[in-house]
Design a protein around this motif. Structure first.
Motif, PDB file in Angstrom:
ATOM      1  N   SER A   1       0.734  -1.157   0.093  1.00  0.00           N
ATOM      2  CA  SER A   1       0.167   0.037   0.047  1.00  0.00           C
ATOM      3  C   SER A   1       0.699   1.165   0.112  1.00  0.00           C
ATOM      4  CB  SER A   1      -0.800  -0.117   1.259  1.00  0.00           C
ATOM      5  OG  SER A   1      -1.988   1.116   1.207  1.00  0.00           O
ATOM      6  N   TRP A   2       0.252   2.295  -0.516  1.00  0.00           N
ATOM      7  CA  TRP A   2       0.970   3.664  -0.460  1.00  0.00           C
ATOM      8  C   TRP A   2      -0.030   4.681  -0.461  1.00  0.00           C
ATOM      9  CZ3 TRP A   2      -0.338   6.036  -4.909  1.00  0.00           C
ATOM     10  CH2 TRP A   2      -0.905   5.324  -5.911  1.00  0.00           C
ATOM     11  N   ASP A   3       0.340   5.979  -0.233  1.00  0.00           N
ATOM     12  CA  ASP A   3      -0.511   7.181  -0.212  1.00  0.00           C
ATOM     13  C   ASP A   3       0.033   8.261  -1.004  1.00  0.00           C
ATOM     14  OD1 ASP A   3       1.253   8.321   1.120  1.00  0.00           O
ATOM     15  OD2 ASP A   3       0.258   8.453   3.314  1.00  0.00           O
ATOM     16  N   GLN A   4      -0.668   9.550  -1.008  1.00  0.00           N
ATOM     17  CA  GLN A   4      -0.513  10.510  -2.073  1.00  0.00           C
ATOM     18  C   GLN A   4       1.287  10.973  -1.603  1.00  0.00           C
ATOM     19  OE1 GLN A   4      -2.792  10.751   0.417  1.00  0.00           O
ATOM     20  NE2 GLN A   4      -3.034  12.616   1.251  1.00  0.00           N
ATOM     21  N   PHE A   5       1.492  10.811  -0.358  1.00  0.00           N
ATOM     22  CA  PHE A   5       2.852  11.295   0.193  1.00  0.00           C
ATOM     23  C   PHE A   5       4.038  10.281   0.017  1.00  0.00           C
ATOM     24  CE2 PHE A   5      -0.544  13.301   3.025  1.00  0.00           C
ATOM     25  CZ  PHE A   5      -0.300  14.296   2.415  1.00  0.00           C
ATOM     26  N   ALA A   6       3.664   9.162  -0.591  1.00  0.00           N
ATOM     27  CA  ALA A   6       4.725   7.974  -1.171  1.00  0.00           C
ATOM     28  C   ALA A   6       5.126   7.448   0.363  1.00  0.00           C
ATOM     29  CB  ALA A   6       5.795   8.613  -1.709  1.00  0.00           C
ATOM     30  N   ASN A   7       4.252   7.442   1.300  1.00  0.00           N
ATOM     31  CA  ASN A   7       4.350   6.680   2.426  1.00  0.00           C
ATOM     32  C   ASN A   7       4.180   5.227   1.850  1.00  0.00           C
ATOM     33  OD1 ASN A   7       4.908   8.721   4.131  1.00  0.00           O
ATOM     34  ND2 ASN A   7       2.762   9.150   4.492  1.00  0.00           N
TER      35      ASN A   7
ATOM     36  N   GLU B   1      41.640  -9.554  -4.053  1.00  0.00           N
ATOM     37  CA  GLU B   1      40.251  -9.938  -4.680  1.00  0.00           C
ATOM     38  C   GLU B   1      39.302  -9.360  -3.604  1.00  0.00           C
ATOM     39  OE1 GLU B   1      39.449 -14.043  -5.880  1.00  0.00           O
ATOM     40  OE2 GLU B   1      41.526 -14.071  -6.422  1.00  0.00           O
ATOM     41  N   PRO B   2      38.850  -8.040  -3.855  1.00  0.00           N
ATOM     42  CA  PRO B   2      37.797  -7.285  -3.155  1.00  0.00           C
ATOM     43  C   PRO B   2      36.561  -7.950  -3.168  1.00  0.00           C
ATOM     44  CG  PRO B   2      38.111  -6.189  -4.840  1.00  0.00           C
ATOM     45  CD  PRO B   2      39.018  -7.121  -5.007  1.00  0.00           C
ATOM     46  N   THR B   3      35.992  -8.296  -1.989  1.00  0.00           N
ATOM     47  CA  THR B   3      34.544  -9.041  -1.992  1.00  0.00           C
ATOM     48  C   THR B   3      34.001  -8.727  -0.703  1.00  0.00           C
ATOM     49  OG1 THR B   3      35.446 -11.128  -2.783  1.00  0.00           O
ATOM     50  CG2 THR B   3      33.235 -11.278  -1.923  1.00  0.00           C
ATOM     51  N   GLY B   4      32.745  -7.992  -0.670  1.00  0.00           N
ATOM     52  CA  GLY B   4      32.073  -7.399   0.227  1.00  0.00           C
ATOM     53  C   GLY B   4      31.274  -8.627   0.859  1.00  0.00           C
ATOM     54  N   VAL B   5      30.623  -8.276   1.890  1.00  0.00           N
ATOM     55  CA  VAL B   5      29.615  -9.169   2.539  1.00  0.00           C
ATOM     56  C   VAL B   5      28.300  -8.512   2.939  1.00  0.00           C
ATOM     57  CG1 VAL B   5      31.454 -10.652   3.613  1.00  0.00           C
ATOM     58  CG2 VAL B   5      30.624  -8.718   4.923  1.00  0.00           C
ATOM     59  N   PHE B   6      27.300  -9.274   3.030  1.00  0.00           N
ATOM     60  CA  PHE B   6      25.868  -8.976   3.344  1.00  0.00           C
ATOM     61  C   PHE B   6      25.262  -9.906   4.126  1.00  0.00           C
ATOM     62  CE2 PHE B   6      24.893 -11.285  -0.335  1.00  0.00           C
ATOM     63  CZ  PHE B   6      23.661 -11.738  -0.054  1.00  0.00           C
ATOM     64  N   ALA B   7      24.293  -9.338   4.842  1.00  0.00           N
ATOM     65  CA  ALA B   7      23.202 -10.155   5.545  1.00  0.00           C
ATOM     66  C   ALA B   7      21.864  -9.689   5.649  1.00  0.00           C
ATOM     67  CB  ALA B   7      23.848 -10.492   6.811  1.00  0.00           C
ATOM     68  N   ASP B   8      20.881 -10.471   5.705  1.00  0.00           N
ATOM     69  CA  ASP B   8      19.556  -9.877   5.855  1.00  0.00           C
ATOM     70  C   ASP B   8      18.946 -10.195   7.061  1.00  0.00           C
ATOM     71  OD1 ASP B   8      19.516  -9.293   3.263  1.00  0.00           O
ATOM     72  OD2 ASP B   8      18.554 -11.272   2.588  1.00  0.00           O
ATOM     73  N   VAL B   9      18.342  -9.163   7.819  1.00  0.00           N
ATOM     74  CA  VAL B   9      17.479  -9.278   9.022  1.00  0.00           C
ATOM     75  C   VAL B   9      15.962  -9.048   8.656  1.00  0.00           C
ATOM     76  CG1 VAL B   9      17.367  -8.037  11.073  1.00  0.00           C
ATOM     77  CG2 VAL B   9      19.276  -7.896  10.037  1.00  0.00           C
ATOM     78  N   ASP B  10      15.235 -10.153   9.014  1.00  0.00           N
ATOM     79  CA  ASP B  10      13.760  -9.852   9.032  1.00  0.00           C
ATOM     80  C   ASP B  10      13.113  -8.940   9.913  1.00  0.00           C
ATOM     81  OD1 ASP B  10      13.485 -12.115   7.180  1.00  0.00           O
ATOM     82  OD2 ASP B  10      13.516 -13.576   9.002  1.00  0.00           O
ATOM     83  N   ARG B  11      12.290  -8.167   9.193  1.00  0.00           N
ATOM     84  CA  ARG B  11      11.619  -6.902   9.826  1.00  0.00           C
ATOM     85  C   ARG B  11      10.202  -7.095   9.729  1.00  0.00           C
ATOM     86  NH1 ARG B  11      15.571  -5.195  12.969  1.00  0.00           N
ATOM     87  NH2 ARG B  11      17.310  -4.246  12.041  1.00  0.00           N
ATOM     88  N   GLY B  12       9.517  -7.997   9.071  1.00  0.00           N
ATOM     89  CA  GLY B  12       8.213  -8.028   8.705  1.00  0.00           C
ATOM     90  C   GLY B  12       7.623  -7.117   8.062  1.00  0.00           C
ATOM     91  N   THR B  13       6.209  -6.510   8.574  1.00  0.00           N
ATOM     92  CA  THR B  13       5.587  -5.367   8.018  1.00  0.00           C
ATOM     93  C   THR B  13       6.307  -4.227   8.368  1.00  0.00           C
ATOM     94  OG1 THR B  13       3.339  -6.744   8.128  1.00  0.00           O
ATOM     95  CG2 THR B  13       3.407  -4.361   7.540  1.00  0.00           C
ATOM     96  N   PHE B  14       6.646  -3.248   7.377  1.00  0.00           N
ATOM     97  CA  PHE B  14       7.366  -2.055   7.738  1.00  0.00           C
ATOM     98  C   PHE B  14       6.621  -0.835   7.079  1.00  0.00           C
ATOM     99  CE2 PHE B  14      11.186   0.245   7.916  1.00  0.00           C
ATOM    100  CZ  PHE B  14      11.963  -0.382   8.816  1.00  0.00           C
ATOM    101  N   LEU B  15       6.556   0.263   7.605  1.00  0.00           N
ATOM    102  CA  LEU B  15       5.951   1.373   7.243  1.00  0.00           C
ATOM    103  C   LEU B  15       7.079   2.247   7.052  1.00  0.00           C
ATOM    104  CD1 LEU B  15       3.383   3.363   6.658  1.00  0.00           C
ATOM    105  CD2 LEU B  15       3.436   3.812   9.183  1.00  0.00           C
ATOM    106  N   VAL B  16       7.348   2.846   5.787  1.00  0.00           N
ATOM    107  CA  VAL B  16       8.234   3.735   5.311  1.00  0.00           C
ATOM    108  C   VAL B  16       7.625   5.094   5.148  1.00  0.00           C
ATOM    109  CG1 VAL B  16      10.075   4.177   3.910  1.00  0.00           C
ATOM    110  CG2 VAL B  16       9.484   1.779   4.539  1.00  0.00           C
ATOM    111  N   ARG B  17       7.965   5.904   5.814  1.00  0.00           N
ATOM    112  CA  ARG B  17       7.725   7.422   5.405  1.00  0.00           C
ATOM    113  C   ARG B  17       8.428   7.821   4.144  1.00  0.00           C
ATOM    114  NH1 ARG B  17       6.009  11.953   9.286  1.00  0.00           N
ATOM    115  NH2 ARG B  17       6.386  13.724   7.934  1.00  0.00           N
ATOM    116  N   GLY B  18       7.636   8.470   3.254  1.00  0.00           N
ATOM    117  CA  GLY B  18       7.966   8.898   1.997  1.00  0.00           C
ATOM    118  C   GLY B  18       9.005   9.763   1.844  1.00  0.00           C
ATOM    119  N   GLU B  19       9.310  10.544   2.644  1.00  0.00           N
ATOM    120  CA  GLU B  19      10.260  11.582   2.625  1.00  0.00           C
ATOM    121  C   GLU B  19      11.634  10.835   3.177  1.00  0.00           C
ATOM    122  OE1 GLU B  19      10.162  13.652   7.182  1.00  0.00           O
ATOM    123  OE2 GLU B  19       9.205  14.672   5.455  1.00  0.00           O
ATOM    124  N   ASN B  20      11.598   9.821   3.422  1.00  0.00           N
ATOM    125  CA  ASN B  20      12.951   8.914   3.664  1.00  0.00           C
ATOM    126  C   ASN B  20      13.276   8.240   2.677  1.00  0.00           C
ATOM    127  OD1 ASN B  20      13.136  10.168   6.509  1.00  0.00           O
ATOM    128  ND2 ASN B  20      11.778   8.727   7.261  1.00  0.00           N
TER     129      ASN B  20
END
Length: 192
Positions: free
Chosen positions: A82-88, A108-127
């Motif tokens: 879902s989203w709204d007019q403010f891109a939240n 041989e440069p190799t970066g690393v990464f990992a994932d963290v579960d966050r579930g349902t997430f609300l993101v403010r559009g300005e961010n």
């Protein structure tokens, strides 16, 4: 409202009033049909999708898997629900992906990464800095130049790298301050 007589109506509206459209005798037109163009509201023109420069562009991305880069540097991967007019944005099944870039001095440069579960997430559009759809065919592949690692190891490396960057930034700001340049944080730092 003014009181008009029959005589006034035959000679047109009084000054300051808008003229009325001509009435067709016997109804709206011949055999009750409206003359072309009269009586119908103007039809809105369809705009191409490329014309939208607002949150309406998110319509095509709804229910798709996205990667979102936030202003604070975090990267989120989730399904846009879902989203709204403010891109939240509301993301479902969200994971925060932590990246530690490779050290450039290594062979041989190799970066690393990992994932963290966050579930349902609300993101403010300005961010939101950047967002894009994830190619589901390549979703299981590691990003180029990175390999999957243990979460605790990646978090530890990310904290260390952040500390190093802070120290470098302080030194740089201090040197620039001595040369007469003012940075955004220079007023807060005591120069010794």
């Amino acid at each position: 409202m003014e009181h008009l007589s029959i005589h006034d109506q035959q000679h047109g509206p009084p000054p300051g009033m808008m003229p009325q459209p001509p009435q067709h005798p016997g109804g709206p037109g011949p055999q009750g049909m409206m003359p072309p163009g009269l009586g119908r509201p103007p039809q809105p023109q369809q705009l191409p999708v490329q014309m939208f420069t607002t949150a309406a562009q998110l319509l095509d991305l709804t229910d798709k898997k996205l990667m979102i880069s936030l202003r604070d540097g975090r990267k989120l991967i989730g399904i846009l629900r879902s989203w709204d007019q403010f891109a939240n944005l509301v993301l479902q099944s969200t994971k925060e992906r932590i990246f530690v870039p490779p050290v450039l001095s290594e062979k041989e440069p190799t970066g690393v990464f990992a994932d963290v579960d966050r579930g349902t997430f609300l993101v403010r559009g300005e961010n939101v800095l950047l967002l894009g759809e994830i190619d589901l065919d390549k979703d299981d592949d590691a990003p180029p130049g990175y390999q999957l690692a243990d979460l605790k190891t990646v978090e530890k490396l990310a904290r260390e790298r952040k500390k190093e960057e802070k120290v470098k930034e302080k030194k740089k700001t201090k040197l620039l301050g001595k040369e007469g340049f003012e940075g955004e944080n220079l007023g807060e730092m005591p120069l010794i």
